[in-house]
Design a protein around this motif. Sequence first.
Motif: not given
Length: 350
Positions: A36-65
């Motif tokens: 019942g006890v969790l001790v977090p050792l590492i907690n990271e958040r990286h800004i990836a912006r996978l949604a940047k340039g996304f469109s229904e027609s082409r999907g994920l952009s090459p730059e975002a990938m």
Amino acid sequence: MLVNPKAAALSGPCHAALDVGSHTIRVLVAQVPEPGVLVPLINERHIARLAKGFSESRGLSPEAMAQGQAILQDVGERLSRLQPGTLRSGATGVVRKAANGQDFLDRVAEATGLRIPILTEQEEALLSLRGMLGVLHRPTGPVLAFDLGGSSTEFGLIQPGTSSPCWTTSLFMGAAVLTHQFLAKAPACPAALEQARLHVRRLLDPVRHVVRSMTGEGSPRDPSMPSPILVGTAGTVTTLAAMALEMSQYVPYRINNRKLSSRWVSRTVARLAAMDLAERRGIPGLEAGREDIILGGALIVDEILAALGASELVVTDAGLLEGLLLDGISGRDVPSGEGVDALTWEFKWD
């Protein structure tokens, strides 16, 4: 990256979770020193912006990938050195929506060895609920929880005395997508701001009707039936809490169970709308790299509060990432209609 100072004093196996979202890629590594006890050792958040340039027609952009793969390459190398006993991962949002989402994950697997599944909307909602309930103070009434990401928002309704949701849904509505659709300019144009609000209201209308019918709200209603407690998680919501606390350094446990009033959220939307990006960067608690999409996310929160007639919102830092971690530790996948247990885990940071 946030590293727990207790990490050096602990030994034994660790467990890891990896969340590949539309705006951020997050990593959590923790140990379980006692049940019942969790001790977090590492907690990271990286800004990836996978949604940047996304469109229904082409999907994920090459730059975002390319940017996402570079981040995951580094994450994969460090996780390989840690050799966690369990690693539970999942991709959501635009990766799930994109026609080339699986192609992106196949490239990542080939380059990094990380095999990351695409979570279904229901899996994401259930895992998010599991993580949120793990830190939420024991509720006395129904809980309506939402996980507001870069491109999608998951909702789950839990009735008192139960540990599984009676209803879940996912909307293609998130901070990054709304920004790209309506709010790319800062300060925001009033007309664009109103268009964004109307768009969000239309998407939220079915949620409002379902929640009211399932909790006895509306006219007539049973006055003894409590309104659902609104609980939110993920980047926008936790950033708003950090802004309210004016946190110079983000500390997860300080966010859990914090409350934001609807009045404060509305004022914050108006404040952000009037600012350019440089002014937003100067706000204490606003995570670097989120200044362009924070208005879109805050507007969604504002509209969720208004749609449900809620005067306040309870914030949890824990959500999908913690749900993935707990699911990996438990050693079972999330079958349909299950996966949210009543066990409350204590996350010890200090």
